[in-house]
Design a protein around this motif. Structure first.
Motif, mmCIF file in Angstrom:
data_model
loop_
_atom_site.group_PDB
_atom_site.id
_atom_site.type_symbol
_atom_site.label_atom_id
_atom_site.label_comp_id
_atom_site.label_asym_id
_atom_site.label_seq_id
_atom_site.Cartn_x
_atom_site.Cartn_y
_atom_site.Cartn_z
ATOM 1 N N GLU A 125 -13.804 -16.673 56.460
ATOM 2 C CA GLU A 125 -11.832 -16.862 56.225
ATOM 3 C C GLU A 125 -12.251 -17.728 55.229
ATOM 4 N N ASP A 126 -12.875 -18.875 55.229
ATOM 5 C CA ASP A 126 -12.997 -19.247 54.179
ATOM 6 C C ASP A 126 -13.684 -19.271 52.788
ATOM 7 N N LEU A 127 -14.253 -18.430 52.851
ATOM 8 C CA LEU A 127 -14.618 -17.696 51.773
ATOM 9 C C LEU A 127 -13.387 -15.918 51.391
ATOM 10 N N LEU A 128 -13.591 -15.730 52.060
ATOM 11 C CA LEU A 128 -12.373 -14.696 51.907
ATOM 12 C C LEU A 128 -10.722 -15.774 51.203
ATOM 13 N N ASP A 129 -10.158 -17.067 52.049
ATOM 14 C CA ASP A 129 -9.280 -17.168 51.661
ATOM 15 C C ASP A 129 -9.563 -17.917 50.122
ATOM 16 N N THR A 130 -11.187 -18.308 49.672
ATOM 17 C CA THR A 130 -11.246 -19.557 48.344
ATOM 18 C C THR A 130 -10.371 -18.011 47.231
ATOM 19 N N ALA A 131 -11.139 -17.211 47.899
ATOM 20 C CA ALA A 131 -11.599 -15.912 46.713
ATOM 21 C C ALA A 131 -10.001 -15.616 46.222
ATOM 22 N N LEU A 132 -8.906 -15.223 47.429
ATOM 23 C CA LEU A 132 -8.295 -14.877 46.978
ATOM 24 C C LEU A 132 -7.074 -15.977 46.338
ATOM 25 N N VAL A 133 -7.082 -16.963 46.809
ATOM 26 C CA VAL A 133 -6.486 -18.263 46.431
ATOM 27 C C VAL A 133 -6.580 -18.802 44.743
ATOM 28 N N GLU A 134 -7.634 -18.051 44.270
ATOM 29 C CA GLU A 134 -8.224 -18.058 43.386
ATOM 30 C C GLU A 134 -7.941 -16.805 42.140
ATOM 31 N N CYS A 135 -7.874 -15.953 42.792
ATOM 32 C CA CYS A 135 -7.782 -14.591 42.584
ATOM 33 C C CYS A 135 -6.378 -14.762 42.083
ATOM 34 N N GLU A 136 -5.355 -15.030 42.693
ATOM 35 C CA GLU A 136 -3.993 -15.087 42.751
ATOM 36 C C GLU A 136 -3.371 -16.182 41.925
ATOM 37 N N ARG A 137 -4.474 -17.345 41.951
ATOM 38 C CA ARG A 137 -3.732 -18.837 41.054
ATOM 39 C C ARG A 137 -4.335 -18.665 39.189
ATOM 40 N N PHE A 138 -5.213 -17.983 39.301
ATOM 41 C CA PHE A 138 -5.769 -17.314 37.745
ATOM 42 C C PHE A 138 -5.200 -15.580 37.645
ATOM 43 N N TYR A 139 -5.119 -15.890 37.785
ATOM 44 C CA TYR A 139 -4.323 -13.925 37.709
ATOM 45 C C TYR A 139 -3.341 -13.734 37.034
ATOM 46 N N PRO A 140 -2.250 -15.006 36.282
ATOM 47 C CA PRO A 140 -1.896 -14.369 35.313
ATOM 48 C C PRO A 140 -1.737 -15.120 33.949
ATOM 49 N N ALA A 141 -3.243 -15.945 34.291
ATOM 50 C CA ALA A 141 -3.597 -16.378 32.735
ATOM 51 C C ALA A 141 -4.761 -15.525 32.185
ATOM 52 N N PHE A 142 -4.817 -14.453 33.331
ATOM 53 C CA PHE A 142 -5.650 -13.541 32.627
ATOM 54 C C PHE A 142 -4.928 -11.882 31.630
ATOM 55 N N GLN A 143 -3.812 -11.866 32.782
ATOM 56 C CA GLN A 143 -2.598 -11.086 31.928
ATOM 57 C C GLN A 143 -2.295 -12.005 30.531
ATOM 58 N N TYR A 144 -2.102 -13.764 30.692
ATOM 59 C CA TYR A 144 -1.139 -14.004 29.226
ATOM 60 C C TYR A 144 -2.416 -13.088 28.042
ATOM 61 N N VAL A 145 -3.587 -13.274 28.612
ATOM 62 C CA VAL A 145 -4.414 -13.283 26.888
ATOM 63 C C VAL A 145 -4.836 -11.488 27.226
ATOM 64 N N ILE A 146 -5.241 -10.635 28.288
ATOM 65 C CA ILE A 146 -4.738 -9.587 27.906
ATOM 66 C C ILE A 146 -3.777 -8.800 27.290
ATOM 67 N N TRP A 147 -2.917 -9.075 27.438
ATOM 68 C CA TRP A 147 -1.756 -8.122 27.101
ATOM 69 C C TRP A 147 -0.223 -9.226 26.744
ATOM 70 N N GLY A 148 -0.660 -11.170 26.695
ATOM 71 C CA GLY A 148 0.338 -11.302 26.223
ATOM 72 C C GLY A 148 -0.040 -12.028 25.180
ATOM 73 N N GLY A 149 -1.061 -11.723 24.451
ATOM 74 C CA GLY A 149 -1.920 -12.035 23.787
ATOM 75 C C GLY A 149 -2.046 -13.436 23.329
#
Length: 167
Positions: A125-149
């Motif tokens: 549960e900790d492994l899954l929680d950590t992964a999903l929390v970090e993915c949610e936290r940093f997803y916007p940063a990937f979007q900003y770089v890829i699509w926002g320039g």
């Protein structure tokens, strides 16, 4: 692998059995491909995440990835790799990488389990929680770089801004 005290024989507890139970409780779609591999889909705020678990009995270790539902165009991969380095500096567990063939950003982690009678439910549960929390936290940063320039440092700063209160 562990040694059974009664027989002296080596026995192995497959962590995918525990993971399968947790995935079922969460009602996530999954595919137990064989005794060494399992894939699942976990819903998130930004996208559905593709989870992949691989058990290596010989090493006594489980490898885990949580991939975004997003492709990085070839022309943005240099900036995304820079972003990955900046993000990874902020993580305590696991790391982000880029699956080169598919251009998929993903969170990765390995669990050494040698000498244990399998992982506890809390560990998974900790492994899954950590992964999903970090993915949610940093997803916007990937979007900003890829699509926002945006530059990797600007994208990371914008993604980490936490809003206070309610609108």
């Amino acid at each position: 692998m562990t040694i059974s005290p009664a027989t002296g024989e080596r026995t192995s507890i497959n962590p995918l059995d525990m993971i399968e139970r947790i995935v079922e409780v969460n009602e996530w779609t999954f595919d137990r491909r064989n005794e060494q591999e399992m894939a699942a889909q976990a819903p998130g705020r930004w996208c559905d995440y593709s989870l992949y678990f691989s058990w290596n009995e010989e090493l006594g270790a489980m490898h885990f990835t949580c991939a975004f539902d997003m492709r990085v165009p070839e022309e943005r991969r240099r900036e995304v790799r820079e972003l990955l380095a900046l993000i990874n500096e902020k993580l305590w567990l696991g790391h982000f990488g880029l699956w080169q063939d598919e251009g998929l950003p993903m969170f990765r982690h390995a669990l050494p389990l040698r000498g244990l009678n399998g992982p506890s439910a809390e560990l998974i549960e900790d492994l899954l929680d950590t992964a999903l929390v970090e993915c949610e936290r940093f997803y916007p940063a990937f979007q900003y770089v890829i699509w926002g320039g945006k530059s990797p440092s600007d994208a990371l700063a914008a993604a980490l801004v936490e809003t206070m209160g309610e609108a």
